[in-house]
Design a protein around this motif. Sequence first.
Motif, short mmCIF file in Angstrom:
data_model
loop_
_atom_site.label_atom_id
_atom_site.label_comp_id
_atom_site.label_asym_id
_atom_site.label_seq_id
_atom_site.Cartn_x
_atom_site.Cartn_y
_atom_site.Cartn_z
N GLY A 122 -6.44 -7.59 -6.40
CA GLY A 122 -5.35 -6.67 -6.10
C GLY A 122 -4.11 -7.39 -5.60
N THR A 175 -5.55 2.46 -2.77
CA THR A 175 -4.28 2.10 -2.12
C THR A 175 -4.44 2.28 -0.63
OG1 THR A 175 -2.99 2.80 -4.04
CG2 THR A 175 -1.82 2.57 -1.95
N GLY A 188 -6.98 7.10 -3.59
CA GLY A 188 -7.39 6.53 -4.86
C GLY A 188 -8.71 7.08 -5.35
N ARG A 211 -2.92 -2.70 -2.92
CA ARG A 211 -3.51 -2.01 -4.08
C ARG A 211 -4.72 -2.81 -4.54
NH1 ARG A 211 1.97 -1.72 -4.42
NH2 ARG A 211 2.92 0.37 -4.61
N THR A 221 -2.44 1.87 2.99
CA THR A 221 -1.11 1.77 3.58
C THR A 221 -1.23 1.88 5.09
OG1 THR A 221 -0.12 2.79 1.62
CG2 THR A 221 1.24 2.67 3.59
N ASP A 224 -8.41 4.47 -10.96
CA ASP A 224 -7.03 4.45 -10.46
C ASP A 224 -6.81 3.36 -9.42
OD1 ASP A 224 -6.98 8.07 -10.48
OD2 ASP A 224 -6.45 6.63 -12.07
N GLY A 225 -7.88 2.86 -8.84
CA GLY A 225 -7.75 1.85 -7.80
C GLY A 225 -7.63 2.48 -6.42
N ARG A 228 1.18 -2.51 2.52
CA ARG A 228 0.65 -1.70 1.41
C ARG A 228 -0.15 -2.63 0.49
NH1 ARG A 228 1.85 3.16 -1.12
NH2 ARG A 228 3.55 3.46 0.38
#
Length: 416
Positions: A395, A361, A354, A412, A363, A358-359, A410
């Motif tokens: 998020g 992420t 990220g 965000r 995982t 865009d933020g 996951r």
Amino acid sequence: MTGDKAAQTAPVFTGRRWFIPSALLHELDPEAGRSGRRPRRTARDWIVDFACFLLAVLVGLLGAETLSNSHGLPPALVAADQVLGALSCGAIWLRRRWPLGLAVVMTPVSFVSETAGGVAVIALFTLAVHRPFRYVAWVAGAQMVLVPLYFWWRPDPDLPYLASIVLLLVLTAATVGWGMFVRSKRQLMLSLRDRARRAETEARLRAEQAQRLAREAIAREMHDVLAHRLTLLSVHAGALEFRPDAPREEIARAAGVIRESSHEALQDLREIIGVLRAGESDDTGRPQPTLAALDTLAVESREAGMKVTLEQRVTDPGAVPASVGRTAYRIAQEGLTNARKHAPGTEVTVSVTGGPGDGLTVTVRNPAPEGDVPPVPGAGQGLIGLTERATLAGGTLEHGPAAGGGFEVRARLPWG
């Protein structure tokens, strides 16, 4: 509020009440019987009671025909027998209110009235369904004792004496057994519904407790962050107050620090709105982890024997807000802990990607373990806490089986 929660946890029987016996409905839904002393008959109760009434009338008619074919009986005795049979058939409608009383009364009545035999069997069955076995044993025992005397007094012209006794004893035992089976089935239904209700309540309470603990932990962390931001504001504002003649560049730099610190403090305040404060303050003074601590976390996991692959594709990692980095760290930490417990020996991949706007992420993915894994304590409370963290950070977090097998977490997180 307590009443609302109790109403929410109470089982709903709308649309199915007509199919449940009133006695069982009263046990499953106590609110149904609070308007009166006894629960009202359901449609099913009316159907069953009417069927029992017709069966008792049919048996009474068969008994009346047997009496009419018998020779040597006085007409007055035949008439009295039929009157008792008719009254007994009418008493069928009282079997739900007084099952023990009806069964006790029908024991001597059925001994002197042949047309009341069907009502006695139905009363014994009702007693076995609605009352404990000790009452059934006394009434059924009394009826069995009277069986030989009954056939000695009124022998059956079509069956031998011993065969008549055995047949009626078997009928009595079958009636008691059937009634006890129905009673045990209803008690099992009550037990299963009660266990399901308690399990749902306990699960909800555990989830609420996990959310509360997560809120308190986040509140403690945010307290430290806000204290740091406000300290920066105080220091630089004090410098501007006592050094009004400072160079223009220093004044601009101090103003920029104040603006940035104020912005970060506002972001942290948005996260702790609605968060419950902990009852005790955290005085440990430990530095809170950030995104930069992921490398150390991966090294510690490898030293513990895990296979960890860390992939960081973050634009300007140093610019990640502290709260977002801290949340990302906690998500990766919990994901590695779950993988170590539920998928030992597998290779865990932690990916962080990220950039600003865009933020971020995060995982955490692991393949399915080879062979059987022994069960370990835990009921997903850690994932509940992670979901709460991600939500409070603005998020989202998703977890579940991965497409190619295994498990995946996951998240965000916003980075604006």
